[in-house]
Design an enzyme around this catalytic site. Structure first.
Site, PDB file in Angstrom:
ATOM      1  N   SER A   1      -4.331  -0.211  -4.048  1.00 45.56           N
ATOM      2  CA  SER A   1      -4.417   1.158  -4.532  1.00 45.56           C
ATOM      3  C   SER A   1      -5.319   1.220  -5.753  1.00 45.56           C
ATOM      4  O   SER A   1      -5.286   0.321  -6.598  1.00 45.56           O
ATOM      5  CB  SER A   1      -3.018   1.691  -4.896  1.00 45.56           C
ATOM      6  OG  SER A   1      -3.101   2.966  -5.500  1.00 45.56           O
TER       7      SER A   1
ATOM      8  N   ARG B   1       1.864  15.678  -6.814  1.00 50.14           N
ATOM      9  CA  ARG B   1       2.730  14.654  -6.228  1.00 50.14           C
ATOM     10  C   ARG B   1       3.770  14.098  -7.192  1.00 50.14           C
ATOM     11  O   ARG B   1       4.808  13.624  -6.772  1.00 50.14           O
ATOM     12  CB  ARG B   1       1.871  13.507  -5.682  1.00 50.14           C
ATOM     13  CG  ARG B   1       1.142  13.882  -4.422  1.00 50.14           C
ATOM     14  CD  ARG B   1       0.195  12.787  -3.991  1.00 50.14           C
ATOM     15  NE  ARG B   1      -0.959  12.677  -4.885  1.00 50.14           N
ATOM     16  CZ  ARG B   1      -1.980  11.861  -4.666  1.00 50.14           C
ATOM     17  NH1 ARG B   1      -1.990  11.086  -3.598  1.00 50.14           N
ATOM     18  NH2 ARG B   1      -2.996  11.822  -5.504  1.00 50.14           N
TER      19      ARG B   1
ATOM     20  N   CYS C   1     -12.820  12.261   2.921  1.00 46.67           N
ATOM     21  CA  CYS C   1     -12.009  11.448   2.015  1.00 46.67           C
ATOM     22  C   CYS C   1     -11.887  10.026   2.564  1.00 46.67           C
ATOM     23  O   CYS C   1     -12.311   9.736   3.674  1.00 46.67           O
ATOM     24  CB  CYS C   1     -10.626  12.066   1.806  1.00 46.67           C
ATOM     25  SG  CYS C   1      -9.651  12.182   3.315  1.00 46.67           S
TER      26      CYS C   1
ATOM     27  N   ASP D   1      -3.068  17.704  -9.099  1.00 49.87           N
ATOM     28  CA  ASP D   1      -2.209  16.886  -8.248  1.00 49.87           C
ATOM     29  C   ASP D   1      -0.768  17.310  -8.445  1.00 49.87           C
ATOM     30  O   ASP D   1      -0.308  17.453  -9.576  1.00 49.87           O
ATOM     31  CB  ASP D   1      -2.379  15.412  -8.633  1.00 49.87           C
ATOM     32  CG  ASP D   1      -1.892  14.454  -7.571  1.00 49.87           C
ATOM     33  OD1 ASP D   1      -0.804  14.687  -7.033  1.00 49.87           O
ATOM     34  OD2 ASP D   1      -2.584  13.454  -7.295  1.00 49.87           O
TER      35      ASP D   1
ATOM     36  N   GLU E   1       0.230  11.180   2.747  1.00 43.90           N
ATOM     37  CA  GLU E   1      -0.249  11.746   4.004  1.00 43.90           C
ATOM     38  C   GLU E   1      -1.563  12.519   3.864  1.00 43.90           C
ATOM     39  O   GLU E   1      -1.750  13.300   2.937  1.00 43.90           O
ATOM     40  CB  GLU E   1       0.818  12.687   4.564  1.00 43.90           C
ATOM     41  CG  GLU E   1       0.431  13.367   5.866  1.00 43.90           C
ATOM     42  CD  GLU E   1       1.501  14.336   6.318  1.00 43.90           C
ATOM     43  OE1 GLU E   1       1.665  14.499   7.541  1.00 43.90           O
ATOM     44  OE2 GLU E   1       2.170  14.937   5.457  1.00 43.90           O
TER      45      GLU E   1
ATOM     46  N   ARG F   1       0.857  -1.179   0.000  1.00 49.01           N
ATOM     47  CA  ARG F   1       0.000   0.000   0.000  1.00 49.01           C
ATOM     48  C   ARG F   1       0.891   1.226   0.000  1.00 49.01           C
ATOM     49  O   ARG F   1       1.683   1.431   0.918  1.00 49.01           O
ATOM     50  CB  ARG F   1      -0.915   0.022   1.232  1.00 49.01           C
ATOM     51  CG  ARG F   1      -1.618   1.362   1.520  1.00 49.01           C
ATOM     52  CD  ARG F   1      -2.646   1.709   0.509  1.00 49.01           C
ATOM     53  NE  ARG F   1      -3.269   3.024   0.761  1.00 49.01           N
ATOM     54  CZ  ARG F   1      -4.005   3.684  -0.106  1.00 49.01           C
ATOM     55  NH1 ARG F   1      -4.226   3.164  -1.310  1.00 49.01           N
ATOM     56  NH2 ARG F   1      -4.523   4.848   0.181  1.00 49.01           N
ATOM     57  N   VAL F   2       0.827   2.034  -1.056  1.00 50.11           N
ATOM     58  CA  VAL F   2       1.540   3.310  -1.122  1.00 50.11           C
ATOM     59  C   VAL F   2       0.538   4.394  -0.738  1.00 50.11           C
ATOM     60  O   VAL F   2      -0.469   4.593  -1.422  1.00 50.11           O
ATOM     61  CB  VAL F   2       2.099   3.561  -2.533  1.00 50.11           C
ATOM     62  CG1 VAL F   2       2.753   4.935  -2.594  1.00 50.11           C
ATOM     63  CG2 VAL F   2       3.110   2.475  -2.905  1.00 50.11           C
ATOM     64  N   HIS F   3       0.815   5.095   0.355  1.00 52.14           N
ATOM     65  CA  HIS F   3      -0.162   6.019   0.934  1.00 52.14           C
ATOM     66  C   HIS F   3       0.458   7.404   1.089  1.00 52.14           C
ATOM     67  O   HIS F   3       1.564   7.544   1.606  1.00 52.14           O
ATOM     68  CB  HIS F   3      -0.599   5.501   2.310  1.00 52.14           C
ATOM     69  CG  HIS F   3      -1.778   6.205   2.884  1.00 52.14           C
ATOM     70  ND1 HIS F   3      -3.080   5.777   2.689  1.00 52.14           N
ATOM     71  CD2 HIS F   3      -1.866   7.302   3.666  1.00 52.14           C
ATOM     72  CE1 HIS F   3      -3.913   6.580   3.327  1.00 52.14           C
ATOM     73  NE2 HIS F   3      -3.200   7.520   3.924  1.00 52.14           N
TER      74      HIS F   3
ATOM     75  N   GLY G   1      -2.205  16.576   1.191  1.00 49.99           N
ATOM     76  CA  GLY G   1      -3.112  17.212   0.240  1.00 49.99           C
ATOM     77  C   GLY G   1      -2.638  17.143  -1.190  1.00 49.99           C
ATOM     78  O   GLY G   1      -2.642  18.143  -1.899  1.00 49.99           O
TER      79      GLY G   1
END
Length: 421
Positions: A356, A334, A261, A332, A249, A245-247, A293
């Site tokens: 995911s 990221r 969310c 986004d 913050e 699981r890549v999560h 975020g």
């Protein structure tokens, strides 16, 4: 009247970021070398400018707190860490990816091995500090206890204890950016990357433009935490199952349980899948990035919440991304192209269960050469009611779903509650 604390004083400040006149050259960094000695240590010290071989300094955003501690007199500016008994509690690597300059560009693969690899240099006075730390711990989340009660998880006494505590190996990773590799990953010129980093940080790091001989940057951003479940050796064993699981913050949901969310529910679901996989003889990996975020920050995120809830027609799935773009300029920030590096550091070449729905994460992982066998979505009954706006919008935008993709009519019908409700 309280007497001000004594502050460490310096005779002068050198207002230049160009190489010093001492003639002493720092130890070079040869990124991609398999031997840590030939690769060279990461030295971000501010105690000896002649030893520095990177741009920036250790501890990322926490360097500012260190400055406050020195300014207040609580910390001596010349403090040097005593690293006795701080070495990793479990052995990770080296893996072939550690010597591939294209696989790992945003962390130091040797960051946890400072004590063993660079002992001589440390004893000679080089202020070398680890950028990775590895320890063990028990974590306890009420959702895991609930899963045990409902029979989704089984207590085995080794991975999952009777009191619901989960035994994990924890890894903390500070960012270490190899600028030529970052530029190549983003398909831009290194000189353009350096210039824009310099400009967009308000000129905080002049060496980005004045020291082309320094190729490594310690950015002032948050790091990454990795939670390993099961035997570490199983992560790279091709005969064992691996769940990941890549999560990213989300303080509001992850810590405080905000229901706008799916972040905490999906995190817990990922942990469950990792536990189940580890209990089957495999291993589970939870990667937690400090990218609050969508890397836009919490202030921007809350502004977007207000804009979504106050727009004409209320919070709707069809306008979910639009309001983010209006405030932040894009959906986004990221840029998941850098995300797989930590998976390569762990030696991962195949993920059997990727927990995911993100198409961005999935595409980045498989594009980096890691095989994904199965993708696992969050169960429908785990989605908070107010978060259905988010899930529907993401599914329509290309996020993985085992069910039907919402059409325009469905998106228009899915609404979130108002700010006053």
């Amino acid at each position: 009247m309280e007497t001000p604390k004594a502050v460490s004083k310096h005779k002068h400040i050198v207002l230049t970021s160009h190489p010093g006149k001492s003639g002493q050259k720092p130890i070079p960094i040869n990124w991609g070398e398999s031997d840590p000695i030939k690769r060279g240590p990461i030295i971000g010290t501010v105690r000896n400018a002649n030893h520095r071989n990177v741009i920036g300094t250790h501890s990322g955003s926490y360097a500012v707190y260190r400055a406050l501690a020195i300014a207040s007199g609580a910390l001596q500016a010349n403090h040097r860490a005593d690293l006795t008994n701080t070495s990793p509690v479990v052995h990770i690597g080296p893996h072939p990816s550690w010597s591939d300059a294209n696989k790992i560009v945003c962390l130091d693969p040797f960051g946890a091995l400072v004590g063993g690899s660079y002992t001589t240099l440390y004893e000679q006075g080089h202020d070398i500090f680890p950028t990775i730390a590895i320890t063990k711990a028990h974590i306890n989340m009420p959702e895991l206890q609930d899963s045990i009660i409902k029979g989704r998880l089984q207590v085995d006494g080794k991975i999952l204890k009777n009191n619901g505590s989960l035994v994990v190996t924890k890894v903390a990773i500070d960012p270490v950016w190899y600028l030529p590799g970052i530029a190549q990953r983003l398909k831009i010129n290194e000189s353009d990357l350096r210039r824009i980093l310099f400009q967009q940080t308000g000129g905080m790091f002049p060496e980005l433009v004045t020291r082309p001989d320094l190729h490594v940057f310690l950015p002032p951003i948050g790091g990454t935490t990795v939670y390993l479940i099961g035997e570490v050796e199983a992560i790279t064993n091709p005969s064992k199952l691996l769940a990941v699981r890549v999560h990213d913050e989300c303080n509001g949901s992850d810590v405080f349980g905000s229901d706008i969310c799916t972040c905490r529910p999906y995190l817990v679901h990922g942990i469950e899948v990792c536990i189940q996989t580890a209990q089957e003889g495999g291993a589970g990996v939870i990667v937690y990035f400090r990218k609050e975020g969508r890397a836009l920050g919490e202030v921007t995120k809350f502004l977007v919440y207000n804009a979504r809830k106050r727009q004409e027609g209320g919070d709707s799935a069809e306008a979910y991304f639009t309001r983010t773009e209006c405030v932040a300029g894009l959906q986004d920030m990221r840029f998941q192209e850098l995300m797989p590096d930590v998976l390569h550091w762990l030696g991962i070449t195949r993920i059997d269960r990727l927990v995911s729905m993100s198409d961005l994460k999935y595409n980045a992982i498989i594009s980096s050469g890691i095989e994904v066998i199965e993708r696992i979505a969050i169960p429908d009954d785990w989605i908070p009611e107010d978060a259905r706006v988010e899930i529907a919008a993401k599914q329509a935008a290309g996020y993985y779903t085992p069910g039907e993709v919402p059409d325009a009519v469905t998106l228009a019908e899915i609404k979130g509650r108002g700010l006053g409700d």
